[in-house]
Design an enzyme around this catalytic site. Structure first.
Site, PDB file in Angstrom:
ATOM      1  N   HIS A  97      -8.685   2.030  -0.618  1.00  0.00           N
ATOM      2  CA  HIS A  97      -9.103   2.059  -2.030  1.00  0.00           C
ATOM      3  C   HIS A  97      -9.124   0.672  -2.626  1.00  0.00           C
ATOM      4  CE1 HIS A  97      -4.733   2.721  -1.792  1.00  0.00           C
ATOM      5  NE2 HIS A  97      -4.640   2.024  -2.911  1.00  0.00           N
ATOM      6  N   GLN A 133       0.848  -1.200   0.000  1.00  0.00           N
ATOM      7  CA  GLN A 133       0.000   0.000   0.000  1.00  0.00           C
ATOM      8  C   GLN A 133       0.882   1.248   0.000  1.00  0.00           C
ATOM      9  OE1 GLN A 133      -2.790   0.254   3.295  1.00  0.00           O
ATOM     10  NE2 GLN A 133      -3.853   2.015   2.403  1.00  0.00           N
ATOM     11  N   HIS A 171      -8.810  -1.364  -6.194  1.00  0.00           N
ATOM     12  CA  HIS A 171      -8.358  -1.253  -7.590  1.00  0.00           C
ATOM     13  C   HIS A 171      -9.271  -2.117  -8.459  1.00  0.00           C
ATOM     14  CE1 HIS A 171      -4.099   0.245  -6.866  1.00  0.00           C
ATOM     15  NE2 HIS A 171      -4.347  -0.259  -5.668  1.00  0.00           N
TER      16      HIS A 171
HETATM   17  P1  AMP Z   1      -1.712   1.202  -3.518  1.00  0.00           P
HETATM   18  O1  AMP Z   1      -0.306   0.797  -3.871  1.00  0.00           O
HETATM   19  O2  AMP Z   1      -2.677   0.060  -3.464  1.00  0.00           O
HETATM   20  O3  AMP Z   1      -1.734   2.064  -2.274  1.00  0.00           O
HETATM   21  O4  AMP Z   1      -2.220   2.050  -4.733  1.00  0.00           O
HETATM   22  C1  AMP Z   1      -2.130   3.434  -4.819  1.00  0.00           C
HETATM   23  C2  AMP Z   1      -2.438   3.757  -6.251  1.00  0.00           C
HETATM   24  O5  AMP Z   1      -2.710   5.133  -6.320  1.00  0.00           O
HETATM   25  C3  AMP Z   1      -1.284   3.481  -7.225  1.00  0.00           C
HETATM   26  O6  AMP Z   1      -1.729   2.547  -8.194  1.00  0.00           O
HETATM   27  C4  AMP Z   1      -0.972   4.843  -7.817  1.00  0.00           C
HETATM   28  O7  AMP Z   1      -0.692   4.770  -9.191  1.00  0.00           O
HETATM   29  C5  AMP Z   1      -2.256   5.615  -7.551  1.00  0.00           C
HETATM   30  N1  AMP Z   1      -2.114   7.043  -7.405  1.00  0.00           N
HETATM   31  C6  AMP Z   1      -1.200   7.723  -6.677  1.00  0.00           C
HETATM   32  N2  AMP Z   1      -1.413   9.049  -6.736  1.00  0.00           N
HETATM   33  C7  AMP Z   1      -2.539   9.215  -7.504  1.00  0.00           C
HETATM   34  C8  AMP Z   1      -3.298  10.345  -7.935  1.00  0.00           C
HETATM   35  N3  AMP Z   1      -2.961  11.591  -7.609  1.00  0.00           N
HETATM   36  N4  AMP Z   1      -4.371  10.125  -8.727  1.00  0.00           N
HETATM   37  C9  AMP Z   1      -4.717   8.880  -9.084  1.00  0.00           C
HETATM   38  N5  AMP Z   1      -4.052   7.778  -8.707  1.00  0.00           N
HETATM   39  C10 AMP Z   1      -2.982   7.934  -7.926  1.00  0.00           C
END
Ligand code: AMP
Length: 144
Positions: free
Chosen positions: A102, A96, A104
């Protein structure tokens, strides 16, 4: 760790940071991942503050799942993936990187390998186009 009210998704919810929105209701917000692993990679977040599965209340959790199902159907109808992955990471050791809960949604296409998670920022116009396609599919589903 206490919920960080300044995390990037909290900023998106507050309108302090831009996002390619595909859907919003009272409880949830859905938008394009800026570093997608595939075309249509979408994130669903609760509006309620929660860092991970452990501090997410049941009601916002259910609302996230309802929105996830809606967007999954819209992606299926519009982008026509041949498969679809749902993932949700909890804690740094699980990978994370943003500490607002969130889900996906990752569409999978035959013979199209997934990109690396969180490595390459996608062109904003391409994200905007895909967001519009999914948003329209949601509207079509809701009206039909
Ligand atoms: P996680 O690794 O499950 O915490 O996923 C976080 C996700 O957020 C990653 O896939 C990033 O590419 C995405 N992410 C980070 N910053 C942003 C942003 N400003 N807008 C949209 N997605 C983002």
């Amino acid at each position: 760790m206490a919920y960080d009210t300044d995390n990037v998704f909290a900023q998106i919810l507050e309108g302090k940071m831009p996002a390619h929105k595909v859907f919003e209701n009272e409880h949830t917000f859905a938008f394009m991942d800026i570093m997608p692993v595939s075309v249509g990679h979408t994130l669903i977040i609760p509006k309620a503050e929660a860092e991970n599965i452990f501090d997410l209340e049941n009601e916002p959790g259910s609302e996230v799942f309802k929105t996830t199902k809606k967007i999954a159907h819209a992606i299926q109808a519009s982008l026509k993936p041949t498969g679809l992955i749902l993932t949700q990471l909890n804690g740094t050791d699980a990978g994370q990187t943003v500490f607002h809960y969130h889900m996906h949604i990752i569409p999978v296409y035959e013979k199209m390998p997934l990109r690396m998670h969180g490595k390459e920022v996608e062109d904003s116009d391409a994200l905007a186009k895909t967001a519009k396609t999914i948003e329209q599919a949601v509207k079509d589903m809701d009206s039909g």
